[in-house]
Design a protein around this motif. Sequence first.
Motif, short mmCIF file in Angstrom:
data_model
loop_
_atom_site.label_atom_id
_atom_site.label_comp_id
_atom_site.label_asym_id
_atom_site.label_seq_id
_atom_site.Cartn_x
_atom_site.Cartn_y
_atom_site.Cartn_z
N ASN A 1 0.81 -1.22 0.00
CA ASN A 1 0.00 0.00 0.00
C ASN A 1 0.84 1.27 0.00
OD1 ASN A 1 -1.84 2.12 1.75
ND2 ASN A 1 -3.08 0.80 0.42
N ASN A 2 2.15 1.13 0.31
CA ASN A 2 3.00 2.31 0.45
C ASN A 2 3.17 3.10 -0.84
OD1 ASN A 2 4.95 3.58 2.61
ND2 ASN A 2 4.38 1.54 3.37
N HIS A 3 3.02 2.45 -1.99
CA HIS A 3 3.25 3.20 -3.22
C HIS A 3 2.22 4.32 -3.40
CE1 HIS A 3 0.25 2.39 -6.42
NE2 HIS A 3 -0.01 1.29 -5.74
N TRP A 4 1.06 4.19 -2.74
CA TRP A 4 0.06 5.26 -2.82
C TRP A 4 0.56 6.53 -2.16
CZ3 TRP A 4 -3.45 4.81 -6.32
CH2 TRP A 4 -3.94 3.54 -6.67
N VAL A 5 1.46 6.37 -1.18
CA VAL A 5 2.06 7.55 -0.54
C VAL A 5 2.77 8.40 -1.59
CG1 VAL A 5 3.84 8.32 1.08
CG2 VAL A 5 2.28 6.45 1.71
N GLY A 6 3.62 7.75 -2.40
CA GLY A 6 4.35 8.48 -3.43
C GLY A 6 3.45 9.08 -4.48
N PHE A 7 2.40 8.36 -4.84
CA PHE A 7 1.45 8.85 -5.84
C PHE A 7 0.70 10.08 -5.34
CE2 PHE A 7 -2.87 8.53 -7.81
CZ PHE A 7 -2.48 8.88 -9.10
N VAL A 8 0.27 10.04 -4.09
CA VAL A 8 -0.45 11.17 -3.51
C VAL A 8 0.44 12.41 -3.45
CG1 VAL A 8 -1.45 12.04 -1.36
CG2 VAL A 8 -2.14 9.80 -2.23
N VAL A 9 1.71 12.22 -3.07
CA VAL A 9 2.63 13.37 -3.04
C VAL A 9 2.82 13.94 -4.43
CG1 VAL A 9 5.02 14.07 -2.58
CG2 VAL A 9 3.84 12.56 -0.97
N LEU A 10 2.95 13.08 -5.44
CA LEU A 10 3.09 13.55 -6.81
C LEU A 10 1.87 14.36 -7.25
CD1 LEU A 10 4.56 13.63 -9.54
CD2 LEU A 10 3.42 11.47 -10.11
N LEU A 11 0.69 13.86 -6.94
CA LEU A 11 -0.53 14.60 -7.27
C LEU A 11 -0.53 15.97 -6.60
CD1 LEU A 11 -3.41 11.94 -7.12
CD2 LEU A 11 -2.38 12.98 -9.15
N GLY A 12 -0.13 16.00 -5.33
CA GLY A 12 -0.09 17.27 -4.61
C GLY A 12 0.84 18.26 -5.27
N ILE A 13 2.03 17.80 -5.67
CA ILE A 13 3.01 18.68 -6.33
C ILE A 13 2.46 19.18 -7.66
CG2 ILE A 13 5.28 18.76 -7.45
CD1 ILE A 13 6.22 16.72 -5.30
N ALA A 14 1.99 18.25 -8.49
CA ALA A 14 1.57 18.60 -9.85
C ALA A 14 0.36 19.53 -9.85
CB ALA A 14 1.26 17.32 -10.64
N PHE A 15 -0.65 19.22 -9.05
CA PHE A 15 -1.85 20.05 -9.02
C PHE A 15 -1.55 21.41 -8.41
CE2 PHE A 15 -4.23 16.15 -9.81
CZ PHE A 15 -5.22 16.63 -10.67
N ASP A 16 -0.70 21.44 -7.40
CA ASP A 16 -0.35 22.72 -6.77
C ASP A 16 0.37 23.62 -7.76
OD1 ASP A 16 1.18 24.67 -4.92
OD2 ASP A 16 -0.11 23.61 -3.54
N GLN A 17 1.33 23.05 -8.49
CA GLN A 17 2.06 23.83 -9.49
C GLN A 17 1.14 24.32 -10.60
OE1 GLN A 17 5.17 21.05 -10.55
NE2 GLN A 17 6.68 22.15 -9.35
N ASN A 18 0.20 23.47 -10.99
CA ASN A 18 -0.74 23.85 -12.05
C ASN A 18 -1.62 25.02 -11.62
OD1 ASN A 18 -1.87 23.31 -14.71
ND2 ASN A 18 -3.72 22.64 -13.61
N LEU A 19 -2.09 24.97 -10.38
CA LEU A 19 -2.91 26.07 -9.87
C LEU A 19 -2.10 27.36 -9.76
CD1 LEU A 19 -5.09 24.34 -7.11
CD2 LEU A 19 -5.82 25.14 -9.36
N GLN A 20 -0.82 27.22 -9.34
CA GLN A 20 0.02 28.40 -9.24
C GLN A 20 0.25 29.04 -10.61
OE1 GLN A 20 3.61 28.26 -6.91
NE2 GLN A 20 2.76 26.83 -5.44
N SER A 21 0.40 28.18 -11.63
CA SER A 21 0.61 28.72 -12.98
C SER A 21 -0.62 29.45 -13.49
CB SER A 21 0.97 27.58 -13.95
OG SER A 21 -0.13 26.69 -14.14
N LEU A 22 -1.80 29.06 -12.96
CA LEU A 22 -3.04 29.72 -13.34
C LEU A 22 -3.35 30.92 -12.44
CD1 LEU A 22 -5.27 26.54 -13.95
CD2 LEU A 22 -4.25 28.04 -15.69
N GLY A 23 -2.49 31.13 -11.44
CA GLY A 23 -2.69 32.24 -10.53
C GLY A 23 -3.79 32.00 -9.52
N VAL A 24 -4.14 30.72 -9.29
CA VAL A 24 -5.24 30.39 -8.37
C VAL A 24 -4.73 30.12 -6.97
CG1 VAL A 24 -7.11 28.76 -7.90
CG2 VAL A 24 -6.61 29.46 -10.25
N ASN A 25 -3.60 29.42 -6.88
CA ASN A 25 -3.10 28.98 -5.57
C ASN A 25 -2.40 30.11 -4.84
OD1 ASN A 25 -2.51 27.36 -3.45
ND2 ASN A 25 -1.11 26.00 -4.55
#
Length: 300
Positions: free
Chosen positions: A276-300
């Motif tokens: 189940n530990n691989h979900w830890v890495g996947f969740v962190v990746l989603l957090g990084i990618a979505f956060d950066q995407n929102l920042q690029s849109l000026g939302v975050n």
Amino acid sequence: MNPTNTTPLSFKQTLWAYIQLMRLNRPVGIYLVLWPALWALWLGAGGFPGWLILSVFVSGAVLMRSAGCVINDYADRHFDGHVARTCQRPIAAGLIKPKSALVFFLILCLIAFGLVLLLNPLTISLSLGAVLLAALYPFMKRFTYWPQAFLGAAFAWAVPMGFAATANAVPWQAWPIFIITLIWALIYDTAYAIGDKEDDLKIGVKSTAILFGERVQAVIGVFQILMLLGLIWIGHLFALGWVYHLSLGAVAGLFLYHQKLLGLNQPSMAFKAFLNNHWVGFVVLLGIAFDQNLQSLGVN
């Protein structure tokens, strides 16, 4: 099959034996290598790293994890036959000769190196360290109770490579991610080693699960806290916002679930925590990618 059996295998049987040798039928190890590499790519590039770099790292994760499994089974060929969980591995079962496995390891490394040649010189030079660590790890369990740390270093080496590929430099901020990835390996591979503890004690193989003994759950808990604190620090270093930190809440929830599994004191549940530990890495990746995407849109 008896290791002395000389009955020729069909093409299908040979193919399946090599698939098992590479653990392609058990892809969780690929994910555990891949997620930290993708963390580094997204953080190094400040977003999507581009299809070429992404393709090289995804393919490289598959190839190098496969190569690591091959050299691991080669190194353990005299031990695996005495362990119930590993006695049917292709080399131990006599399906693949040790020399053939060693040649196959070299072929996989050469293919991976060929892919890296598509990237910049700094990444190419760093790739040599990845091969060295992959080859070194399987032999460490004979000399130290910390082979999981060497596994972590091998998996974490994709982090400086990821920054090198995207930024043509390895900033100091890459090394905290390296350390976090190493700590993460101590978490999941110690859980994995719990299932092998009795057999490892019989054949004289060392692991952190043996070292920590009855305190293993508590020590894993300490490593989980350290990893979470490290991930919070990474958020600060790379100016990540609320989406990333929300993902860390999910990571904390996953760690609590793993603690619950470990608390059952059953090897099968410890193995479930490992898977189940691989979900830890996947969740962190989603957090990084979505956060950066929102920042690029000026939302975050």
